[in-house]
Motif scaffolding. Structure first.
Motif, PDB file in Angstrom:
ATOM      1  N   THR A 213       8.354   9.114  17.063  1.00  0.00           N
ATOM      2  CA  THR A 213       8.876  10.493  16.341  1.00  0.00           C
ATOM      3  C   THR A 213       8.894  10.997  15.099  1.00  0.00           C
ATOM      4  OG1 THR A 213      10.876  10.104  16.358  1.00  0.00           O
ATOM      5  CG2 THR A 213      10.133  10.248  18.671  1.00  0.00           C
ATOM      6  N   GLY A 214       8.332  10.536  14.422  1.00  0.00           N
ATOM      7  CA  GLY A 214       8.057  10.725  12.986  1.00  0.00           C
ATOM      8  C   GLY A 214       7.877   9.527  12.261  1.00  0.00           C
ATOM      9  N   TRP A 215       6.965  10.145  11.272  1.00  0.00           N
ATOM     10  CA  TRP A 215       6.321   9.419  10.483  1.00  0.00           C
ATOM     11  C   TRP A 215       6.039   9.318   9.073  1.00  0.00           C
ATOM     12  CZ3 TRP A 215       4.277  11.927  14.644  1.00  0.00           C
ATOM     13  CH2 TRP A 215       3.967  13.197  14.355  1.00  0.00           C
ATOM     14  N   ASP A 216       5.921   9.020   7.691  1.00  0.00           N
ATOM     15  CA  ASP A 216       5.648   9.190   6.224  1.00  0.00           C
ATOM     16  C   ASP A 216       4.321   8.085   6.097  1.00  0.00           C
ATOM     17  OD1 ASP A 216       8.279  10.882   5.599  1.00  0.00           O
ATOM     18  OD2 ASP A 216       8.627   9.136   6.718  1.00  0.00           O
ATOM     19  N   LEU A 217       2.948   8.803   6.321  1.00  0.00           N
ATOM     20  CA  LEU A 217       2.056   8.062   6.151  1.00  0.00           C
ATOM     21  C   LEU A 217       0.676   8.112   5.319  1.00  0.00           C
ATOM     22  CD1 LEU A 217       1.039   7.892  10.550  1.00  0.00           C
ATOM     23  CD2 LEU A 217       1.802   6.549   9.270  1.00  0.00           C
ATOM     24  N   MET A 218       0.290   7.522   4.511  1.00  0.00           N
ATOM     25  CA  MET A 218      -0.747   7.893   3.533  1.00  0.00           C
ATOM     26  C   MET A 218      -1.840   6.781   3.892  1.00  0.00           C
ATOM     27  SD  MET A 218       1.736   6.174   0.678  1.00  0.00           S
ATOM     28  CE  MET A 218       3.513   7.344   1.535  1.00  0.00           C
ATOM     29  N   THR A 219      -3.364   7.445   2.607  1.00  0.00           N
ATOM     30  CA  THR A 219      -4.268   6.224   2.873  1.00  0.00           C
ATOM     31  C   THR A 219      -4.266   5.153   1.168  1.00  0.00           C
ATOM     32  OG1 THR A 219      -5.245   8.326   1.527  1.00  0.00           O
ATOM     33  CG2 THR A 219      -5.400   8.092   3.842  1.00  0.00           C
ATOM     34  N   HIS A 220      -4.801   4.550   1.761  1.00  0.00           N
ATOM     35  CA  HIS A 220      -5.281   3.347   0.336  1.00  0.00           C
ATOM     36  C   HIS A 220      -6.761   3.308   0.868  1.00  0.00           C
ATOM     37  CE1 HIS A 220      -3.685   1.119   3.825  1.00  0.00           C
ATOM     38  NE2 HIS A 220      -4.485  -0.148   2.612  1.00  0.00           N
ATOM     39  N   SER A 221      -6.745   2.505   0.084  1.00  0.00           N
ATOM     40  CA  SER A 221      -8.402   1.697  -0.970  1.00  0.00           C
ATOM     41  C   SER A 221      -8.103  -0.017  -0.431  1.00  0.00           C
ATOM     42  CB  SER A 221      -8.544   1.555  -2.115  1.00  0.00           C
ATOM     43  OG  SER A 221      -9.742   1.240  -2.338  1.00  0.00           O
ATOM     44  N   VAL A 222      -8.384  -0.153   0.928  1.00  0.00           N
ATOM     45  CA  VAL A 222      -8.586  -1.475   1.200  1.00  0.00           C
ATOM     46  C   VAL A 222      -9.511  -2.851  -0.026  1.00  0.00           C
ATOM     47  CG1 VAL A 222      -8.455  -1.243   3.558  1.00  0.00           C
ATOM     48  CG2 VAL A 222     -10.719  -1.294   2.860  1.00  0.00           C
ATOM     49  N   GLU A 223     -10.283  -2.301  -0.587  1.00  0.00           N
ATOM     50  CA  GLU A 223     -10.723  -2.992  -1.489  1.00  0.00           C
ATOM     51  C   GLU A 223      -9.366  -3.833  -2.124  1.00  0.00           C
ATOM     52  OE1 GLU A 223     -13.839  -3.175  -5.230  1.00  0.00           O
ATOM     53  OE2 GLU A 223     -13.529  -1.586  -4.737  1.00  0.00           O
TER      54      GLU A 223
ATOM     55  N   LEU B  61      -4.606   2.832   6.204  1.00  0.00           N
ATOM     56  CA  LEU B  61      -3.612   3.741   6.027  1.00  0.00           C
ATOM     57  C   LEU B  61      -2.278   2.622   6.547  1.00  0.00           C
ATOM     58  CD1 LEU B  61      -3.033   7.130   6.975  1.00  0.00           C
ATOM     59  CD2 LEU B  61      -2.914   6.297   9.375  1.00  0.00           C
ATOM     60  N   SER B  62      -0.932   3.442   5.700  1.00  0.00           N
ATOM     61  CA  SER B  62      -0.238   3.154   5.556  1.00  0.00           C
ATOM     62  C   SER B  62       1.232   4.065   5.493  1.00  0.00           C
ATOM     63  CB  SER B  62      -0.320   1.667   4.541  1.00  0.00           C
ATOM     64  OG  SER B  62      -0.391   2.793   3.383  1.00  0.00           O
ATOM     65  N   GLY B  63       2.537   3.082   5.780  1.00  0.00           N
ATOM     66  CA  GLY B  63       3.626   3.986   5.460  1.00  0.00           C
ATOM     67  C   GLY B  63       4.392   3.291   6.942  1.00  0.00           C
ATOM     68  N   ARG B  64       5.231   4.275   7.008  1.00  0.00           N
ATOM     69  CA  ARG B  64       6.786   4.205   7.730  1.00  0.00           C
ATOM     70  C   ARG B  64       6.515   5.162   8.886  1.00  0.00           C
ATOM     71  NH1 ARG B  64      11.983   5.634   4.918  1.00  0.00           N
ATOM     72  NH2 ARG B  64      11.068   8.139   5.707  1.00  0.00           N
ATOM     73  N   LEU B  65       6.955   4.519   9.970  1.00  0.00           N
ATOM     74  CA  LEU B  65       6.764   5.153  11.393  1.00  0.00           C
ATOM     75  C   LEU B  65       8.692   4.825  11.619  1.00  0.00           C
ATOM     76  CD1 LEU B  65       4.113   3.517  13.455  1.00  0.00           C
ATOM     77  CD2 LEU B  65       3.895   5.380  11.840  1.00  0.00           C
TER      78      LEU B  65
ATOM     79  N   PRO C  54       0.828  -1.298  -0.425  1.00  0.00           N
ATOM     80  CA  PRO C  54       0.059   0.013   0.091  1.00  0.00           C
ATOM     81  C   PRO C  54       0.713   1.054  -0.178  1.00  0.00           C
ATOM     82  CG  PRO C  54       0.102  -1.009   2.066  1.00  0.00           C
ATOM     83  CD  PRO C  54       0.945  -2.060   1.169  1.00  0.00           C
ATOM     84  N   SER C  55       1.736   0.990   0.066  1.00  0.00           N
ATOM     85  CA  SER C  55       3.252   2.621   0.628  1.00  0.00           C
ATOM     86  C   SER C  55       4.725   2.352  -0.258  1.00  0.00           C
ATOM     87  CB  SER C  55       2.998   3.036   1.896  1.00  0.00           C
ATOM     88  OG  SER C  55       4.240   2.233   2.409  1.00  0.00           O
ATOM     89  N   PRO C  56       5.049   2.971  -0.941  1.00  0.00           N
ATOM     90  CA  PRO C  56       6.145   2.833  -1.295  1.00  0.00           C
ATOM     91  C   PRO C  56       7.237   2.295  -0.194  1.00  0.00           C
ATOM     92  CG  PRO C  56       6.143   4.860  -1.976  1.00  0.00           C
ATOM     93  CD  PRO C  56       5.200   4.570  -1.194  1.00  0.00           C
ATOM     94  N   TYR C  57       7.186   2.119   0.580  1.00  0.00           N
ATOM     95  CA  TYR C  57       8.031   0.988   1.690  1.00  0.00           C
ATOM     96  C   TYR C  57       7.873  -0.429   1.993  1.00  0.00           C
ATOM     97  CZ  TYR C  57       7.836   6.013   3.568  1.00  0.00           C
ATOM     98  OH  TYR C  57       8.249   7.072   3.045  1.00  0.00           O
ATOM     99  N   HIS C  58       6.459   0.026   1.376  1.00  0.00           N
ATOM    100  CA  HIS C  58       5.829  -1.604   1.804  1.00  0.00           C
ATOM    101  C   HIS C  58       6.329  -3.175  -0.200  1.00  0.00           C
ATOM    102  CE1 HIS C  58       3.424  -0.574   4.812  1.00  0.00           C
ATOM    103  NE2 HIS C  58       3.425  -1.631   5.117  1.00  0.00           N
ATOM    104  N   ALA C  59       6.355  -1.637  -0.900  1.00  0.00           N
ATOM    105  CA  ALA C  59       6.546  -2.384  -2.372  1.00  0.00           C
ATOM    106  C   ALA C  59       8.270  -2.298  -2.612  1.00  0.00           C
ATOM    107  CB  ALA C  59       6.308  -0.974  -3.285  1.00  0.00           C
TER     108      ALA C  59
END
Length: 430
Positions: free
Chosen positions: A206-216, A129-133, A24-29
């Motif tokens: 203390t930091g985040w790079d977060l984004m939304t994604h469709s769960v379908e 919601l996904s991304g990097r913490l 769902p995010s570039p970090y997961h990809a």
């Protein structure tokens, strides 16, 4: 060189759908692409370590970018590279530095528009919601709340009768903020929620790079399941195909070094340390040359013989808007990969580049299609011209034709991911 051609079948499309759902995010990809490469014997190398002349598969991860390559036995310092380029990011809604907001008894998450999404496609859609913490000790953790958590509710027709006459008009600041609860907003609510999701102590993030994604989830579509509908095909389709092609073709029988370069931030200009307009790719290729005892002269020789296929999605002819396309160039779904051409260098393809791609497709037994924009319509661009100009290497723009580009849910042909992967594998092994 007469090596058997690595061939992929419809299972490649099944695996693409799993990859899309898990990324769902570039970090997961990049984490998922790296896992596929590790299964094929590739090993991660750190940019902070000293590199040696060892052979085999290697990769570097930096944020949402991945550079992977295979050094065959017998590679010399001026051995050229063959590169498949792609990008990991997609347009979406990204969480602001102060995320907790709301009004009138609604708790909301403050978001910023990333890239150029089709805004209406994010309305009335269940979002995760996904991304990097980033934690207090400087380490990072991936997070993926892959369940209905947020929603951007559309205004009812009864409160906007003009939508049928004037069209839907969305204010990016006021109308795209998702709701996720009731009550008053409190500072730190969202971060505490994510800490609890990951079992972290309060205050550890203390930091985040977060984004939304469709769960379908991605799914097959059509009378005969001839289509695939899913998120982030632009451009995880190419990342997935490139990783599969590299893993399948890595061999000591090659007389060049195959590379996968998956960059972040293409959707907003590529100007970052993990974007195509940054130093990441050039630095890694140069270090590979120097690790094998090369000089600047060897680096110049290697780059002069290098070719890059910049793979990104393009526009299939739309049955309801055919007049928006060039009248003689109508790429079709399941018609094979597209070769992108623009004489104003929005794409990097020239005649000699076309010949490179045509030869790869011929060897793979894959038909390809030509794409050019309607002269009356602005042409998009890719990492292709950036890669060519920044590194001085021959670059060819290709991809897969899709519909609904930049929507929260896009659509491609079920056969095209297979055809693209076979073409990329042919390019990397020939």
């Amino acid at each position: 060189m007469n090596r058997p051609h690595a061939r992929f079948d419809r299972g490649q499309t099944d695996d693409l759908m799993a990859f899309l759902a898990a990324s769902p995010s570039p970090y997961h990809a990049v984490a998922n692409a790296a896992a596929r490469l590790e299964k094929a014997g590739f090993e991660e190398v750190a940019e902070t370590d000293s590199w040696d002349a060892s052979t085999g598969g290697k990769y570097v991860l930096r944020g949402g970018a991945l550079i992977a390559w295979y050094v065959p036995e017998g590679a010399v310092s001026h051995t050229p590279f063959k590169i498949v380029g792609a990008h990991t990011d997609s347009p979406n809604l990204r969480v602001k530095p102060i995320p907790d907001s709301g009004s009138h008894g609604w708790r909301q998450v403050a978001v910023e528009i990333y890239g150029g999404p089709l805004l209406n496609s994010w309305l009335d859609r269940d979002l995760g919601l996904s991304g990097r913490l980033t934690l207090r000790d400087g380490t990072t953790r991936l997070v993926n709340v892959d369940r209905p958590l947020l929603r951007v509710p559309q205004l009812a027709i009864h409160l906007d009768r003009s939508v049928h006459t004037d069209g839907l008009k969305l204010d990016k600041q006021r109308h795209l903020q998702p709701v996720w609860g009731l009550g008053d907003a409190h500072e730190g609510d969202l971060v505490r929620f994510l800490e609890q999701e990951l079992g972290l102590a309060a205050g550890e993030v203390t930091g985040w790079d977060l984004m939304t994604h469709s769960v379908e989830p991605p799914s097959y579509l059509g009378r005969d399941n001839e289509f695939v509908a899913g998120p982030r095909m632009d451009n995880l389709l190419s990342v997935h195909a490139g990783a599969a092609a590299l893993a399948a073709t890595a061999s000591d029988a090659l007389d060049f070094i195959p590379v996968l370069a998956a960059f972040d931030h293409e959707e907003n200009g590529s100007q970052s340390d993990t974007g195509a307009d940054g130093p990441l790719l050039g630095g890694i290729l140069e270090r590979s040359v120097f690790a094998r005892g090369g000089s600047y002269e060897d680096r110049a020789r290697a780059f002069a013989g290098t070719v890059c296929l910049s793979s990104d999605t393009g526009h299939a002819v739309h049955p309801n808007y055919a007049e928006r396309h060039d009248p003689t160039h109508h790429p079709r779904i399941n018609g094979g990969p597209i070769l992108k051409v623009n004489v104003n260098n929005r794409y990097a393809t020239d005649g000699s580049g076309r010949a490179v791609f045509a030869a790869a497709c011929e060897r793979a037994g894959v038909s390809f299609q030509s794409f050019v924009s309607n002269n009356a319509m602005p042409c998009g661009t890719t990492i292709g011209p950036i890669t060519a100009a920044r590194h001085g290497i021959k670059t060819v723009d290709i991809g897969v034709a899709i519909l609904s580009m930049h929507s929260a849910r896009e659509m491609c042909g079920a056969e095209d991911p297979v055809l693209l992967t076979n073409a990329l594998a042919s390019f990397l092994e020939s």
